[in-house]
Design an enzyme around this catalytic site. Sequence first.
Site, PDB file in Angstrom:
ATOM      1  N   ASP A   1      -7.866  -7.030   1.200  1.00  0.00           N
ATOM      2  CA  ASP A   1      -6.932  -7.033   2.307  1.00  0.00           C
ATOM      3  C   ASP A   1      -7.542  -6.492   3.488  1.00  0.00           C
ATOM      4  OD1 ASP A   1      -5.259  -4.490   3.397  1.00  0.00           O
ATOM      5  OD2 ASP A   1      -6.331  -4.102   1.283  1.00  0.00           O
TER       6      ASP A   1
ATOM      7  N   CYS B   1      -8.526 -26.781  10.499  1.00  0.00           N
ATOM      8  CA  CYS B   1      -7.110 -26.079  10.754  1.00  0.00           C
ATOM      9  C   CYS B   1      -6.375 -26.633  11.957  1.00  0.00           C
ATOM     10  CB  CYS B   1      -7.370 -24.394  11.001  1.00  0.00           C
ATOM     11  SG  CYS B   1      -8.141 -23.958  12.582  1.00  0.00           S
TER      12      CYS B   1
ATOM     13  N   ASP C   1       1.135  -1.028  -0.048  1.00  0.00           N
ATOM     14  CA  ASP C   1       0.001  -0.067  -0.076  1.00  0.00           C
ATOM     15  C   ASP C   1       0.778   1.101   0.011  1.00  0.00           C
ATOM     16  OD1 ASP C   1      -2.078   1.647   0.202  1.00  0.00           O
ATOM     17  OD2 ASP C   1      -2.523   1.279   2.294  1.00  0.00           O
TER      18      ASP C   1
ATOM     19  N   CYS D   1     -14.134 -26.845  10.979  1.00  0.00           N
ATOM     20  CA  CYS D   1     -12.782 -26.325  10.665  1.00  0.00           C
ATOM     21  C   CYS D   1     -11.936 -27.532  10.905  1.00  0.00           C
ATOM     22  CB  CYS D   1     -12.441 -25.285  11.490  1.00  0.00           C
ATOM     23  SG  CYS D   1     -10.842 -24.396  10.830  1.00  0.00           S
TER      24      CYS D   1
ATOM     25  N   HIS E   1      -6.231 -20.000  13.027  1.00  0.00           N
ATOM     26  CA  HIS E   1      -7.819 -20.250  12.574  1.00  0.00           C
ATOM     27  C   HIS E   1      -8.573 -19.378  11.908  1.00  0.00           C
ATOM     28  CE1 HIS E   1     -11.908 -21.396  13.020  1.00  0.00           C
ATOM     29  NE2 HIS E   1     -12.321 -20.366  13.458  1.00  0.00           N
TER      30      HIS E   1
ATOM     31  N   CYS F   1      -8.197 -26.032  15.430  1.00  0.00           N
ATOM     32  CA  CYS F   1      -9.385 -26.709  15.816  1.00  0.00           C
ATOM     33  C   CYS F   1      -9.232 -28.042  15.762  1.00  0.00           C
ATOM     34  CB  CYS F   1     -10.361 -26.444  14.569  1.00  0.00           C
ATOM     35  SG  CYS F   1     -11.104 -24.762  14.717  1.00  0.00           S
TER      36      CYS F   1
END
Length: 362
Positions: free
Chosen positions: A257, A297, A84, A295, A326, A300
């Site tokens: 973003d 991940c 940015d 989930c 997560h 989890c």
Amino acid sequence: MAQEASARSGVLHTPHGAVKTPVFMPVGTQGTVKGMTPAELRELGVGILLGNTYHLHLRPGEELVRSAGGLHAFMGWDGGILTDSGGFQVFSLGDLRSIDEDGVTFRSHVDGSLRRFTPEAVVSIQEALGADIIMAFDECPPYPVDKGYAAAAMRRTLRWAERCLKAKRRPDQALFGIVQGSTYPDLRRLSATETAAMGFAGIGIGGLSVGEPKPLMYENLAAVIEAIPPHLPRYLMGVGSPDCLIEGVLLGVDMFDCVLPTRVARNGTAFTSVGKVSIRNAKFREDHGPLDPDCGCHTCQNFSRAYLRHLFSAGEMLGPRLLTIHNLQFTLGLMKRLRDAIADGGLLALRDDFYARWSRSG
């Protein structure tokens, strides 16, 4: 390219790899996504992330980054990077800057020194940093703002955009222009039309999600997208809540973003399939189930809500790290589901199912 209604999926090509769109870019403001290693980001499927020109200019300085071989080498990241320009800091650091036609003077929040940002300086800094995609310098006005000020800021942004294009030297970097116009659809359409006509490689949509109601944001986003030629990538800057990602994709956004998924994770809030969960809540003290049963991940699959609550209660750094993993997995997984749904023609069904589940209390 696959398309359903205004939504579309495609591929964004960068010198550091191809990225499937629509895509969410985690924010690594100062050369790091807080609490995450590059290897962990890769495991999550991150293909491109964001750095910030203003903050990297202050610390460690673009010349140090250049001497390290560029931002990719400096931070050990081999994927795509977008930087940015510092235009958002024109909005967020309003008490520490002054604007004139030539540029912006900031008083550093780090040491109080004065830093001068002009369109030419911003391009030079980003060329030293070596990101794959760089952004033009813009003036992001606050909300609410009267139409006269919004029009003046939009026109100044257009003039700065032309100067950024003239200042650009590196052929291996893609320069995106930025649309402004606050919450005035006619200004937005004019800004988008004139910015696209300049020949940028893509179009950033700035100045939204700065306090305006979401319906107003969507109205202005639709006005912008109608005016952007379809061959150009459309990047909605600073937006990352799950509902806004879905609505943005439906309207035709390709890139997003936001610090939101990682910031709220550090504060103890998780995005789950049934809504937001505040893991600090006392009701989770003896809850030995996973954070989100739907989930897959690392967090989890290996840790309970009771353990995560304990980590936050004890002030252990592992707690924010595990929730960050997560929330990034949740957000990136949502983007993949959106891409798949566009290809399969099931985007509207996905939206309806998401809202039906997200509205339930977590």
